[in-house]
Design an enzyme around this catalytic site. Structure first.
Site, PDB file in Angstrom:
ATOM      1  N   CYS A 188      -1.036  33.741  10.046  1.00 18.81           N
ATOM      2  CA  CYS A 188      -0.713  34.339  11.343  1.00 18.81           C
ATOM      3  C   CYS A 188      -0.315  33.270  12.361  1.00 18.81           C
ATOM      4  O   CYS A 188      -1.054  32.997  13.320  1.00 18.81           O
ATOM      5  CB  CYS A 188      -1.897  35.143  11.842  1.00 18.81           C
ATOM      6  N   GLU A 189       0.806  32.635  12.144  1.00 17.25           N
ATOM      7  CA  GLU A 189       1.381  31.625  13.033  1.00 17.25           C
ATOM      8  C   GLU A 189       2.890  31.669  12.824  1.00 17.25           C
ATOM      9  O   GLU A 189       3.336  31.658  11.672  1.00 17.25           O
ATOM     10  CB  GLU A 189       0.936  30.197  12.641  1.00 17.25           C
ATOM     11  N   GLU A 244       0.856  -1.198   0.000  1.00 17.37           N
ATOM     12  CA  GLU A 244       0.000   0.000   0.000  1.00 17.37           C
ATOM     13  C   GLU A 244       0.886   1.239   0.000  1.00 17.37           C
ATOM     14  O   GLU A 244       1.160   1.797   1.051  1.00 17.37           O
ATOM     15  CB  GLU A 244      -0.843   0.037   1.295  1.00 17.37           C
TER      16      GLU A 244
HETATM   17  C1  LIG Z   1      -0.722   6.105   5.192  1.00 18.59           C
HETATM   18  C2  LIG Z   1      -0.798   4.650   4.996  1.00 18.59           C
HETATM   19  C3  LIG Z   1      -0.151   4.039   3.923  1.00 18.59           C
HETATM   20  C4  LIG Z   1       0.726   4.802   2.951  1.00 18.59           C
HETATM   21  O1  LIG Z   1       1.887   5.278   3.528  1.00 18.59           O
HETATM   22  P1  LIG Z   1       3.028   5.923   2.582  1.00 18.59           P
HETATM   23  O2  LIG Z   1       4.099   6.281   3.515  1.00 18.59           O
HETATM   24  O3  LIG Z   1       2.420   7.113   1.924  1.00 18.59           O
HETATM   25  O4  LIG Z   1       3.420   4.865   1.601  1.00 18.59           O
HETATM   26  C5  LIG Z   1      -0.309   2.682   3.749  1.00 18.59           C
HETATM   27  N1  LIG Z   1      -1.069   1.946   4.597  1.00 18.59           N
HETATM   28  C6  LIG Z   1      -1.698   2.495   5.644  1.00 18.59           C
HETATM   29  C7  LIG Z   1      -2.515   1.641   6.531  1.00 18.59           C
HETATM   30  C8  LIG Z   1      -1.593   3.855   5.877  1.00 18.59           C
HETATM   31  O5  LIG Z   1      -2.208   4.399   6.932  1.00 18.59           O
END
Ligand SMILES: *Cc1c(COP(=O)(O)O)cnc(C)c1O
Length: 438
Positions: free
Chosen positions: A367-368, A294
């Site tokens: 404004c930070e 992922e």
């Molecule tokens: C955010 C996330 C990703 C992706 O992370 P990257 O660092 O963008 O590759 C994959 N799996 C889960 C469960 C996430 O929360």
């Protein structure tokens, strides 16, 4: 075309290059893009996006492995980006049903989605089941029991995996580390067996996998390999208990170059991880399980830059005093520096420096005092100059807000040999107040 300047900046993909002293994305000069779309504005290269996705897919193909490369939608959920990736065959990692609806609208398939997230509501679980999401990654026993009940009311069986927390230090910023015992994500790996035993007895759940995700912007191989080892050992424990799984989801988290990092290439990471799982399976005379990844940042991060204009300069003569360059992009447009003290390379669009370079703190108008985009950057700047913040494709526009009643920026997709495509128009005042009632 002169590429000499671009090669000095390893974070810039091939699509971005200086010609006649001016930064282009493909055939379009960023000066022209700024006058056509105004600033601040996100510019994405479709070619860089596709080639980043395909680097993973091609590496897996050449390893002969059954791997699904999912795109983590939260990195950048723009519909055009999702549709570009869906067309390449990507699946999607979603963390809300809002993301699910975006993917469906962009032509992605529910079956190729996994639903992650530590606090999915009943309504979201129901919607995901109704849509036919491929796998729900459960992050707590409470969620598991709720999902079983919801699936029962729908007369269905939910395909699930449990997210195990392997207690691995991803060696990244604490805010983007997720695989340590002290993080809120998943089930500690030593309690996960109990979770699987319970899941097996729930009649409206079908266990199909095991899942982990240890963090983001990981720039070394070793945390990935360590996590994979722990997950494989856990799969052996499960199988010894008669709990079979079809897939192993090793999450995302591969880092990119923002400054001088040298993360493993997609090819190297796939080779190491897929190779490890293949060797593990063959040593045990068992089939290689399907693998899922992922990735968000490593797919879209390098493909985008944030284009911005210098509004005002506040130089200081004494060397101890900070000189400020105030640009029209701010923490609401790109939150990563404020949130994680993240580095984005800041580069002038024109390289015809007439002013001598000096050290600037590049800040936004919000404004930070936390509203800064780069500190102590050696730059030659004049008011009105254009600059880019590089590597802004991931967690840039997706984290943008309307703080200080600033409309979120326009987003433009650049395709070689085609006109620029506006993929999100700049917000208007009417957009800002459209949900409010007087
Ligand atoms: C955010 C996330 C990703 C992706 O992370 P990257 O660092 O963008 O590759 C994959 N799996 C889960 C469960 C996430 O929360």
């Amino acid at each position: 075309m002169t590429r000499s300047h671009a090669t000095n900046y390893p974070m810039l993909p091939e699509a971005f290059a200086w010609r006649q002293g001016e930064l282009h994305c493909e055939q379009h000069s960023l000066t022209e893009l700024a006058s056509q779309f105004q600033t601040p504005c996100y510019i994405y290269s479709a070619r860089a996006l596709r080639s980043a996705y395909q680097a993973f897919a091609t590496a897996c193909e050449s390893l002969g492995a059954n791997v699904d490369i999912l795109y983590a939608v939260k990195a950048n959920p723009n519909l055009s980006i999702l549709s570009e990736l869906a067309a390449l065959g990507a699946g999607f990692d979603i963390v809300s049903t809002g993301e699910m609806k975006r993917v469906l609208a962009a032509g992605g398939e529910a079956r190729k989605m996994v639903f992650s997230g530590v606090g999915k509501t009943d309504a979201e679980l129901r919607e995901a089941l109704e849509a036919g999401v491929g796998c729900i990654n459960l992050e707590s026993l409470s969620e598991m029991l709720r999902l079983n009940q919801i699936a029962a009311t729908l007369n269905s069986r939910a395909r699930v995996s449990l997210r195990v927390n392997p207690d691995i230090d991803a060696k990244t910023h604490p805010y983007i580390s997720t695989g340590l015992k002290s993080n809120k994500f998943g089930l500690p790996i030593d309690q996960a067996l109990q979770g699987y035993r319970q899941a097996k007895d729930l009649s409206h759940l079908q266990i199909i996998g095991v899942d982990c995700h240890i963090g983001s912007q990981i720039t070394e191989l070793s945390p990935f390999l360590d996590a994979a080892d722990r997950v494989l050992t856990f799969v052996e424990v499960l199988e010894a208990q008669g709990i079979q799984i079809d897939h192993i989801d090793l999450g995302g988290g591969l880092g990119i170059c923002y400054h001088d990092e040298t993360p493993p290439s997609p090819e190297a990471l796939m080779q190491a991880l897929v190779g490890k799982v293949q060797a593990w399976a063959s040593a045990r005379g068992r089939p290689v399980p399907k693998l899922i990844f992922e990735f968000g940042r490593a797919i879209v991060g390098a493909a985008g830059v944030l284009l911005s204009r210098v509004v005002a300069l506040k130089p200081q003569s004494s060397p101890e005093a900070t000189s400020f360059a105030i640009i029209d992009a701010a923490m609401n447009d790109l939150m990563r520096p404020s949130l994680y003290e993240a580095w984005h390379e800041i580069l002038p669009v024109r390289q015809d420096a007439t002013e001598s370079a000096r050290s600037w703190d590049v800040v936004g108008p919000v404004c930070e005092s936390g509203d800064w985009l780069g500190r102590q950057r050696q730059l030659s700047l004049r008011e009105g100059d254009l600059v880019i913040l590089a590597s802004a494709g991931a967690y840039g526009s997706s984290m943008a807000s309307n703080y200080n009643s600033r409309p979120r920026p326009a987003e433009v997709m650049i395709e070689p040999d085609a006109p620029p495509r506006l993929i999100r128009r700049r917000e208007t005042y009417e957009d800002l107040v459209s949900a409010e009632r007087l």
